[in-house]
Design an enzyme around this catalytic site. Structure first.
Site, short mmCIF file in Angstrom:
data_model
loop_
_atom_site.label_atom_id
_atom_site.label_comp_id
_atom_site.label_asym_id
_atom_site.label_seq_id
_atom_site.Cartn_x
_atom_site.Cartn_y
_atom_site.Cartn_z
N SER A 54 0.83 -1.21 0.00
CA SER A 54 0.00 0.00 0.00
C SER A 54 0.86 1.26 0.00
O SER A 54 0.60 2.21 -0.73
CB SER A 54 -0.93 0.02 1.23
N GLY A 59 -0.33 4.40 -8.53
CA GLY A 59 -1.36 4.82 -9.48
C GLY A 59 -2.50 5.61 -8.90
O GLY A 59 -2.77 6.74 -9.29
N GLY A 60 -3.22 5.05 -7.95
CA GLY A 60 -4.35 5.76 -7.37
C GLY A 60 -5.46 4.82 -6.97
O GLY A 60 -5.26 3.61 -6.82
N GLU A 125 -6.53 5.17 -16.37
CA GLU A 125 -5.48 4.16 -16.46
C GLU A 125 -5.95 3.01 -17.35
O GLU A 125 -7.10 3.00 -17.82
CB GLU A 125 -5.10 3.66 -15.06
N HIS A 242 3.04 -6.73 -13.72
CA HIS A 242 2.96 -5.35 -14.20
C HIS A 242 3.86 -5.21 -15.41
O HIS A 242 5.03 -5.60 -15.37
CB HIS A 242 3.38 -4.36 -13.11
N ARG A 290 -3.54 -5.21 -18.41
CA ARG A 290 -2.14 -5.48 -18.11
C ARG A 290 -1.64 -6.82 -18.65
O ARG A 290 -0.48 -6.94 -19.06
CB ARG A 290 -1.91 -5.41 -16.60
N HIS A 351 3.48 -8.44 -9.77
CA HIS A 351 2.94 -7.24 -9.14
C HIS A 351 1.80 -7.51 -8.17
O HIS A 351 1.76 -6.94 -7.09
CB HIS A 351 2.46 -6.28 -10.23
N ARG A 386 -6.86 -8.08 -12.69
CA ARG A 386 -7.29 -6.89 -11.96
C ARG A 386 -7.29 -5.65 -12.84
O ARG A 386 -6.33 -5.35 -13.53
CB ARG A 386 -6.36 -6.65 -10.76
#
Length: 513
Positions: A54, A59-60, A125, A242, A290, A351, A386
């Site tokens: 975390s 990214g956000g 994104e 990633h 991804r 990732h 994800r």
């Protein structure tokens, strides 16, 4: 093997808590802040709060908070990214309740980036068809959010922090529970924690792989302990790689992440000749999901005989890049790369784990009293892949729901009985090189459990990992190093077994055969 420890342990201390939260990342802290103030709660962290996935998240947080966005649009993008394997009820909960948790963070004064009008600055994104990602500190969303939540948790009289503490095993009253406590290792001594509710928020399993964006503490301890206690796992084969880890000629403990947001701001992927290769691969090109981008990069590396490709964001002014991506800009500059003028060397790295400990919509597992939240949990929202920036939202939504369920279902008038440490058969200390064994697992997983997999490779990897696990089961020296490598091996075995069992290619799990 039910317990990882062996022999008669000398217990230095026993403490009582109503709720034990294992992990001090976003899921753990947000859960703790939603536990009722009349419940005594402990938050355990392996290191300090600044060592977690975390904290490193760049990214956000994705949520339908923009004026032209709706939860149903977020729902659809999540299902598409998940390749049809998402739990639709869980996704509906995520997208419907997520905006409320963003507003909660705002009320807690998380310093989200704002535009010139003072409204939330919302970006886009990979995999999102609308702008819906909020961020803080440019590319330091995780750090800024965790800092605020940790400070608030530190002010709550009912919340205690147990830092630099290793979570060894879950204690239960029998098969299937209920939870009675936990064995922990702190300051070189073993302690018992008496509790009726444990929430696993231990994050990812990055150290199972050779190259990962995860910190060194991400050895899957919570997942492994839950497995030993009899918790069900789900979708362990779905590992997200990633696409753009920063390539380095020098081996590192953690691969530095070049955020998806760089591509969201116009970054282009190019090969060694400076030619774009995502055009024609997917309609979203560099902003494809991804798994698609990662496979395209691996194939391009094989085609060109290189071990990395490049990300080009030189179309943007240096001042704008330094403001929008201060962490990335400064880290690259430290390594001699000016991202406003130079291409950034990147390659796919482990990732995120889409699978994990299976839970319901309230974070409950099949073990009475055991909950899981965040990356360690399988809620069903991610499916086979994800969607970018859904991970932090999952921590918020399901961490809050777990806390609310605990509040409503815990017996406040009755103290948890002191747990009894079970007898674990003594095993001789082994003369094993734990560092070498861990490295062997990581190399094996990188060779055969990476972006593109085959039955032959997975079978060979499983034989290697199972052999190491058997070696470890024959001995035990009750040390953190032993526990970690055992957990890494156990998690690696579960990933390989699940990958072999799923014969079709879907999402992040790609079988070339």
């Amino acid at each position: 093997m039910r317990y990882v420890f062996s022999g008669d342990l000398k217990i230095q201390k026993t403490s009582r808590y109503d709720v034990l939260i294992v992990g001090a990342g976003l899921a753990g802290l947000y859960t703790a802040l939603h536990v009722s103030p009349d419940l005594k709660c402990a938050v355990l962290s392996k290191e300090g709060i600044d060592i977690s996935n975390s904290w490193l998240a760049q990214g956000g947080i994705a949520a339908a908070v923009a004026k032209d966005d709706r939860p149903r649009f977020h729902y659809q993008d999540t299902l598409v990214a998940g390749a049809g394997l998402c739990d639709k009820k869980a996704v509906q909960v995520l997208v419907d309740e997520g905006p409320g948790d963003i507003h909660t963070l705002m009320s807690l004064h998380v310093p989200f980036d704002l535009d010139e009008e003072g409204d939330l600055q919302i970006t886009r994104e990979g995999g999102h068809n609308r702008n819906r990602v909020v961020h803080a500190g440019g590319d330091a969303t995780g750090r800024e959010t965790v800092k605020v939540l940790a400070a608030l948790a530190g002010q709550r009289p009912n919340i205690s922090f147990l830092e630099h503490t290793f979570f060894v095993d879950i204690l239960t009253g029998g098969p299937g529970g209920p939870v009675t406590g936990a064995l922990i290792f702190r300051d070189g001594a073993f302690e018992l924690v008496s509790t009726r509710k444990i929430v696993i928020c231990t994050g990812g399993i990055g150290q199972v792989y050779l190259h990962s964006t995860n910190p060194a503490v991400a050895t899957g301890d919570g997942i492994a302990a839950a497995m030993r206690a009899g918790a069900k796992l789900r979708n362990m084969e779905f590992i997200q790689f990633h696409p753009t880890g920063l390539w380095s000629p020098h081996p590192e403990d953690r691969a530095f992440l070049i955020s998806e947001a760089v591509r969201g701001e116009g970054g282009l992927l190019k090969n060694k000749d400076g030619t774009r290769f995502m055009v024609g691969v997917h309609e979203l090109c560099e902003l494809a999901p991804r798994d698609i981008v990662a496979r395209a990069i691996v194939r391009e590396m094989a085609k060109t005989g290189t071990d990395h490709v490049f990300l080009d964001i030189t179309s943007k002014p240096e001042q704008a890049l330094a403001a929008r991506f201060p962490t990335i800009y400064n880290e690259c500059l430290r390594r001699g790369i000016n991202i406003a003028r130079d291409y950034i060397p990147v390659f796919p790295v482990q990732h995120y784990l889409m699978g994990g400990i299976q839970t319901d919509l309230n974070g409950m597992t099949n073990i009475s009293g055991l909950y899981a939240c965040g990356e360690a949990a399988y809620t069903g929202v991610h499916g086979a892949n994800r969607l970018a920036s859904n991970s932090m939202l999952e921590c918020l939504v399901f961490g809050r729901r777990a806390a609310m369920h605990i509040d409503k279902n815990i017996e406040r008038e009755q103290s948890a009985p002191l747990p009894v440490l079970p007898q674990a058969a003594p095993r001789q200390a082994g003369n094993l090189d734990y560092k070498a064994l861990r490295r062997k697992i990581q190399v094996t997983m990188n060779d055969y459990g990476y972006v593109i997999r085959t039955k032959a490779g997975l079978t060979e990897a499983l034989a290697v990992v199972s052999g190491i696990l058997e070696q470890l089961r024959q001995c035990c020296d009750n040390s953190k190093e032993y526990y970690e490598v055992y957990n890494v091996a156990l998690v690696a075995q579960s990933i390989l077994e699940a990958a072999l069992a799923r014969r079709e290619s879907v999402g992040a799990h790609y079988r070339e055969d």
